[in-house]
Design an enzyme around this catalytic site. Structure first.
Site, PDB file in Angstrom:
ATOM      1  N   GLN A 247      -4.486  -5.318   6.757  1.00 26.47           N
ATOM      2  CA  GLN A 247      -5.478  -6.192   6.114  1.00 26.47           C
ATOM      3  C   GLN A 247      -5.460  -7.603   6.676  1.00 26.47           C
ATOM      4  OE1 GLN A 247      -7.772  -5.233   4.066  1.00 26.47           O
ATOM      5  NE2 GLN A 247      -7.012  -3.206   3.492  1.00 26.47           N
TER       6      GLN A 247
ATOM      7  N   ASP B 168       3.000  -4.960   8.195  1.00 29.00           N
ATOM      8  CA  ASP B 168       1.784  -4.167   8.005  1.00 29.00           C
ATOM      9  C   ASP B 168       0.591  -5.119   8.116  1.00 29.00           C
ATOM     10  OD1 ASP B 168      -0.385  -2.746   7.141  1.00 29.00           O
ATOM     11  OD2 ASP B 168       0.561  -1.949   5.336  1.00 29.00           O
TER      12      ASP B 168
ATOM     13  N   HIS C 130       0.870  -1.176   0.000  1.00 31.32           N
ATOM     14  CA  HIS C 130       0.000   0.000   0.000  1.00 31.32           C
ATOM     15  C   HIS C 130       0.909   1.229   0.000  1.00 31.32           C
ATOM     16  CE1 HIS C 130      -2.750   2.973   1.876  1.00 31.32           C
ATOM     17  NE2 HIS C 130      -3.733   2.212   1.471  1.00 31.32           N
TER      18      HIS C 130
ATOM     19  N   LYS D 188     -10.454  -0.818  10.180  1.00 31.23           N
ATOM     20  CA  LYS D 188     -10.517  -1.987   9.311  1.00 31.23           C
ATOM     21  C   LYS D 188     -10.781  -3.259  10.111  1.00 31.23           C
ATOM     22  CE  LYS D 188      -7.250  -0.026   5.986  1.00 31.23           C
ATOM     23  NZ  LYS D 188      -7.935   0.191   4.704  1.00 31.23           N
TER      24      LYS D 188
ATOM     25  N   CYS E 210      -4.876   2.577  -3.634  1.00 26.14           N
ATOM     26  CA  CYS E 210      -3.638   3.101  -3.010  1.00 26.14           C
ATOM     27  C   CYS E 210      -2.502   2.089  -3.097  1.00 26.14           C
ATOM     28  CB  CYS E 210      -3.867   3.507  -1.559  1.00 26.14           C
ATOM     29  SG  CYS E 210      -5.144   4.736  -1.345  1.00 26.14           S
TER      30      CYS E 210
END
Ligand code: PMP
Length: 410
Positions: free
Chosen positions: A204, A201, A124, A227, A365
């Site tokens: 997600q 990261d 991202h 999220k 993104c």
């Protein structure tokens, strides 16, 4: 295993009863943001009705309630990702701010000219731009792990990029554009072998699979509250205690100091030293409620149900003439990116919206990974545990209709 009762969990989310353009809302834009269960909405309201105060500063009852609620949420976060201590949990605005915090504090302190930072092609923009900025400032070099045609990172290529100059490997656990689940355990172990630190990261991943920072052994983990069924404006940076202790704060102000004179400031230990100013107290508390809710449902149950749904969805989309799926790695979560021959992604998004189906159509993104597949944009339905087989069928029906109408014109 008892079958997952999707209709029961759907009742926990008031917005899922919303009607859009005369149809029941189908929320398939979970990679962008998730919907909030009633318990989270209620927790925010309770906080403002009964606990609202600034934290840490006053001797009165409400300050104590607000501080307990805020620190309680920090404990919930620590348990959720199996961090050994809540002192390793820094509240931030979201994944973007967490990555910027690491880049602008640890990065500036530890990265110099000629050093190398490795990211993956899947990232991202939030996990590209801060490192690019750091490289421009310091003269460090950004290296990128390539992906194969299914959208999975190529470990043998990663191993070639690692060397004595590698200071940091920063990569996504799940790709927001393709859904690829990266081999995080292997990447982290390989990076550590080379002497590099690792930022994972989890924006997600945390809502779809169990993420255990001790088992993974990442040096930092970042994720966003919004999220994972929590409020916007709140996110998490986990860091190993010895790293947080050795890192200078990036912002200065109230709350983060032990003592201030005009000559010098002594900082508090982590996490306070990274939380200058009044933070997002209520939303941190709301995030705590979201994580407790998700833990009650059970991430194993979530992962199992979502996987069945994803397999069903990928097959159903694949069967539509003209659909090209982007991101076909065997290990995937939530995201089904595709393009439809003869139709712009924007038009597909509009046609779905017309019947109440919300998907993202755009670059997500993550422009480099879409360009890797020769595209600027895709249509991206993305699943959460409250989605249904019927909602996927509604997407497929619209795509088939679009194909038919096209054919009758040519
Ligand atoms: N990383 C990934 C993989 C993401 O999907 C996102 C959000 N789309 C981010 C980072 C940035 O998260 P936020 O906008 O909540 O800061």
């Amino acid at each position: 295993h008892p079958p997952f009762d999707v209709h029961a969990v759907r009742r926990d989310f008031p917005i899922l009863s919303e009607r859009v353009n005369g149809h029941q809302l189908a929320w398939l834009d979970n990679a962008a943001t998730t919907q909030k269960p009633q318990v989270v909405i209620d927790r925010l309201s309770e906080f403002y009705k009964h606990e609202n105060s600034n934290i840490h500063r006053a001797a009165h009852e409400l300050a104590a309630r607000a501080t307990d609620a805020y620190e309680g949420a920090r404990n919930i976060v620590a348990r959720f990702i199996n961090a050994p201590s809540s002192d390793e949990i820094v509240f931030v605005r979201g994944s973007t701010e967490a990555i910027n915090l690491v880049a602008k504090s640890w990065g500036k302190q530890n990265i110099g000219a000629g050093d190398e930072i490795i990211i993956s092609w899947l990232e991202h923009h939030a996990n590209i731009v801060p490192w690019q900025q750091l490289c421009v400032e310091t003269g460090a070099v950004l290296r990128v792990i390539p992906v194969d045609d299914h959208g999975q990172v190529i470990l043998s290529e990663f191993s070639k990029l690692l060397n004595a100059r590698t200071k940091l490997v920063s990569f996504t656990h799940v790709s927001n554009a393709l859904g690829t689940v990266t081999p995080a355990q292997e990447i982290i172990a390989m990076a550590h072998q080379a002497g590099a630190k690792v930022l994972l990261d989890g924006a997600q991943s945390v809502s779809h699979l169990r993420v255990d920072v001790q088992a993974l052994d990442c040096d930092w983990l970042v994720f966003s509250g919004h999220k994972i069924f929590g409020p916007t404006g709140i996110g998490v940076l986990y860091g190993k205690p010895e790293i947080l202790a050795a890192t200078q704060p990036w912002q200065g102000g109230g709350n983060m100091i032990e003592d201030v004179t005009f000559e010098k400031t002594v900082y508090q230990p982590a996490p306070a030293k990274f939380e200058a100013g009044t933070g997002n107290i209520a939303d941190a508390v709301g995030l705590g409620a979201a994580l407790e809710y998700l833990s009650r449902i059970g991430l194993e149950n979530v992962a199992r149900y979502e996987h069945e749904l994803l397999v069903y969805g990928m097959h159903a989309l694949q069967a539509v003439p003209g659909v090209r799926l982007i991101g076909t790695a065997p290990d995937k979560a939530s995201v089904m990116s595709f393009v439809l021959a003869g139709h712009s992604t924007q038009d597909v998004g509009k046609a779905l919206n017309k019947v109440g189906v919300a998907v993202r159509a755009g670059h997500h993104c993550a422009q480099p990974i879409l360009r890797r597949f020769g595209l600027e944009t895709t249509v991206r339905p993305s699943l959460a545990f409250y989605n249904t087989y019927e909602e996927i069928d509604r997407v497929v029906a619209v795509l088939k209709q679009l194909q038919c109408s096209k054919r009758s014109f040519v």
